[in-house]
Design an enzyme around this catalytic site. Structure first.
Site, PDB file in Angstrom:
ATOM      1  CE  LYS A 134      -2.868  -0.875   3.637  1.00  0.00           C
ATOM      2  NZ  LYS A 134      -4.036  -0.693   4.519  1.00  0.00           N
ATOM      3  CE  LYS A 192      -2.037   4.048   5.072  1.00  0.00           C
ATOM      4  NZ  LYS A 192      -3.121   3.881   6.037  1.00  0.00           N
TER       5      LYS A 192
HETATM    6  N1  C2G Z   1     -10.567   6.582   9.664  1.00  0.00           N
HETATM    7  C1  C2G Z   1     -11.567   7.431  10.136  1.00  0.00           C
HETATM    8  N2  C2G Z   1     -11.246   8.653  10.602  1.00  0.00           N
HETATM    9  C2  C2G Z   1      -9.944   9.059  10.646  1.00  0.00           C
HETATM   10  C3  C2G Z   1      -8.922   8.195  10.195  1.00  0.00           C
HETATM   11  C4  C2G Z   1      -9.259   6.946   9.703  1.00  0.00           C
HETATM   12  O1  C2G Z   1     -12.767   7.069  10.098  1.00  0.00           O
HETATM   13  N3  C2G Z   1      -9.661  10.297  11.132  1.00  0.00           N
HETATM   14  C5  C2G Z   1     -10.958   5.267   9.136  1.00  0.00           C
HETATM   15  C6  C2G Z   1     -10.557   5.089   7.677  1.00  0.00           C
HETATM   16  O2  C2G Z   1     -11.515   5.696   6.813  1.00  0.00           O
HETATM   17  C7  C2G Z   1     -10.544   3.556   7.548  1.00  0.00           C
HETATM   18  C8  C2G Z   1     -10.122   3.104   8.970  1.00  0.00           C
HETATM   19  O3  C2G Z   1     -10.294   4.246   9.839  1.00  0.00           O
HETATM   20  O4  C2G Z   1     -11.868   3.073   7.261  1.00  0.00           O
HETATM   21  C9  C2G Z   1      -8.695   2.630   9.021  1.00  0.00           C
HETATM   22  O5  C2G Z   1      -7.878   3.666   8.493  1.00  0.00           O
HETATM   23  P1  C2G Z   1      -6.355   3.277   8.085  1.00  0.00           P
HETATM   24  O6  C2G Z   1      -5.726   2.560   9.209  1.00  0.00           O
HETATM   25  O7  C2G Z   1      -5.739   4.485   7.492  1.00  0.00           O
HETATM   26  O8  C2G Z   1      -6.625   2.181   6.951  1.00  0.00           O
HETATM   27  P2  C2G Z   1      -6.314   2.276   5.390  1.00  0.00           P
HETATM   28  O9  C2G Z   1      -4.876   2.505   5.172  1.00  0.00           O
HETATM   29  O10 C2G Z   1      -7.317   3.198   4.811  1.00  0.00           O
HETATM   30  O11 C2G Z   1      -6.554   0.750   4.948  1.00  0.00           O
HETATM   31  O12 C2G Z   1      -8.156  -2.675   2.141  1.00  0.00           O
HETATM   32  C10 C2G Z   1      -8.473  -1.455   2.779  1.00  0.00           C
HETATM   33  C11 C2G Z   1      -7.265  -0.880   3.471  1.00  0.00           C
HETATM   34  O13 C2G Z   1      -6.659  -1.860   4.302  1.00  0.00           O
HETATM   35  C12 C2G Z   1      -7.684   0.331   4.282  1.00  0.00           C
END
Ligand code: C2G
Length: 131
Positions: free
Chosen positions: A47, A49
């Protein structure tokens, strides 16, 4: 009985924060059970990250939450259909930064995108810690 039996969501959940927690709690309000697929360190590299916290610890934090029924591992982009079918999920939820990206799952379960929590992100926390 809630509207759904079993929801599933996916994420890295690095430097676990209130935005992550509020999303998981809101999903848990919609379904009797909540499964969370936590991105492995290897998948995060795909990803683009780099995580501060290793997978095992990120998974342990999520697993400890009262609103989470079960944690599974996310290793690739392709596993969502089989995860939904194998775990008999009737709801898939993500924050709305992903809006529309997983609509193909509508053939297998309901798909909901919830508003993100404003003002907090893992990226912001990392920047703050660098100062
Ligand atoms: N999230 C949120 N509010 C934030 C930050 C994150 O609601 N201020 C939500 C994101 O929208 C996501 C979840 O928390 O639904 C997890 O966020 P991340 O850990 O950044 O995950 P991500 O990298 O988006 O991975 O296959 C899908 C991916 O694995 C998603």
């Amino acid at each position: 009985m809630k509207k759904y039996k079993r929801a599933i969501t996916y994420g890295t959940f690095d430097l676990f924060h209130i935005g992550h927690l509020r999303l998981l709690k809101r999903i848990a309000d919609l379904a009797d059970e909540l499964y969370v697929a936590v991105s492995s360190d290897e998948f995060n590299a795909i990803k683009g990250k780099t995580c501060v916290i290793p997978f095992e610890e990120r998974a342990e934090i999520i697993d400890a939450l009262g609103c989470v029924t079960r944690v599974i591992r996310e290793d690739n982009w392709e596993q969502k259909v089989s995860d939904v079918l194998d775990n008999h999920c009737d709801l898939f939820v993500m924050g709305d930064d992903w809006k529309g990206k997983f609509d193909f799952l509508k053939d297998y379960c309901d798909v909901i995108y919830l508003p993100r929590t404003p003002g907090v992100s893992t990226t912001d926390i990392k920047q703050y810690l660098k100062k």
